[in-house]
Scaffold this active site. Sequence first.
Site, PDB file in Angstrom:
ATOM      1  N   ASP A  44       0.980  -1.331  -0.117  1.00 55.62           N
ATOM      2  CA  ASP A  44       0.011  -0.013   0.033  1.00 55.62           C
ATOM      3  C   ASP A  44       0.851   1.346   0.046  1.00 55.62           C
ATOM      4  O   ASP A  44       0.331   2.429  -0.222  1.00 55.62           O
ATOM      5  CB  ASP A  44      -1.099  -0.064   1.069  1.00 55.62           C
ATOM      6  N   SER A  45       2.087   1.063   0.167  1.00 58.74           N
ATOM      7  CA  SER A  45       2.932   2.200  -0.242  1.00 58.74           C
ATOM      8  C   SER A  45       2.818   2.711  -1.668  1.00 58.74           C
ATOM      9  O   SER A  45       3.390   3.882  -2.003  1.00 58.74           O
ATOM     10  CB  SER A  45       4.705   1.885   0.024  1.00 58.74           C
ATOM     11  N   ASP A  83      -1.058  -5.958   0.070  1.00 59.15           N
ATOM     12  CA  ASP A  83      -1.502  -5.641   1.445  1.00 59.15           C
ATOM     13  C   ASP A  83      -2.783  -5.413   1.535  1.00 59.15           C
ATOM     14  O   ASP A  83      -3.563  -4.710   0.660  1.00 59.15           O
ATOM     15  CB  ASP A  83      -0.816  -4.121   1.421  1.00 59.15           C
ATOM     16  N   LYS A 111      -1.076  -9.188   3.184  1.00 60.85           N
ATOM     17  CA  LYS A 111       0.107  -8.868   4.457  1.00 60.85           C
ATOM     18  C   LYS A 111      -1.180  -7.932   5.024  1.00 60.85           C
ATOM     19  O   LYS A 111      -1.736  -7.251   4.737  1.00 60.85           O
ATOM     20  CB  LYS A 111       1.175  -8.101   3.846  1.00 60.85           C
ATOM     21  N   GLU A 180       9.794  -3.981  10.443  1.00 61.64           N
ATOM     22  CA  GLU A 180      10.128  -2.514   9.804  1.00 61.64           C
ATOM     23  C   GLU A 180      10.771  -1.614  10.848  1.00 61.64           C
ATOM     24  O   GLU A 180      10.131  -1.413  11.838  1.00 61.64           O
ATOM     25  CB  GLU A 180       8.535  -2.024   9.248  1.00 61.64           C
TER      26      GLU A 180
HETATM   27  O1  KIV Z   1       3.602  -1.072   1.558  1.00 64.85           O
HETATM   28  C1  KIV Z   1       4.854  -1.331   1.491  1.00 64.85           C
HETATM   29  O2  KIV Z   1       5.388  -1.377   0.550  1.00 64.85           O
HETATM   30  C2  KIV Z   1       5.285  -2.077   2.638  1.00 64.85           C
HETATM   31  C3  KIV Z   1       6.625  -2.284   2.827  1.00 64.85           C
HETATM   32  C4  KIV Z   1       7.127  -1.127   3.245  1.00 64.85           C
HETATM   33  C5  KIV Z   1       7.092  -3.440   3.809  1.00 64.85           C
HETATM   34  O3  KIV Z   1       4.665  -2.523   3.707  1.00 64.85           O
END
Ligand code: KIV
Length: 259
Positions: A44-45, A83, A111, A180
Amino acid sequence: MKGIAGEFQARKADGRKIAALTAYDYPTARLVDEAGADLILVGDSLGMVVLGYPDTTQVTLADMIRHTGAVTRGAKNALIVTDLPIDTYDTPDQAVASARQLIEAGARAVKLEGGAAVAPQIRALVAAGIPVLAHIGMLPQHIREEGGYKIKGRTAEEAEAIRRDAVAVQEAGAFAVVMEIIIPGLTAEITPSLQIPTIGIGSGEGCDGQILVLHDLVGLYPWFKPKFAKQRAETAAAITTAVREYVADVHGDTGMTPP
Ligand code: KIV
């Protein structure tokens, strides 16, 4: 033990490290996959590095479904994990209903952020046959309460909470856990005490694998560069140079014929 959980535990037992990266669309997924990444996270980044939000808290399930489809079309070998965005796993039932949509879109696992607090959600997902990658330490979906990307585990209390979270997500059935921005001494202590692999981001070398946001690795998001991420390409600079040359050609500034 079979399936993804069995594979990951065997991998840890053999000492084979996990190289994970994010990808959000067809071309990046295909490039990351063909270059040999073991795991692709549709993170979700993408809220920040693709959609231009200040953090991940505005990302929706519909965003994740759309990007998971694109990544699935590009990646044929890596394990695709997506995510669950904020507010889509507040209860175990909601977590399962949301995750099913990501699995339908092509993810093989999901995740979610949190330790002991989300153990009931992890249990429900695993019972529904959906493999789970846990995520503890700094939790980007809680950035507003946390007031920034701060390293975790400095105080004895925080370190103890992280130890408890690691055990809780393992016991709930997660196949691996992202750690993290946790102090490296603590991840190095926790990693050998778990059966499931730890995948670190900004948490030192003592984990069983590493994950990075692709844009940080290749220099495609020059406006924010986490200190821990080693940038290995200058993609933003390459794009800027190509565009400047093209614009100058089209404007007739160079005497060259534009393509
Ligand atoms: O959303 C994401 O990219 C993440 C990573 C930073 C682990 O959760």
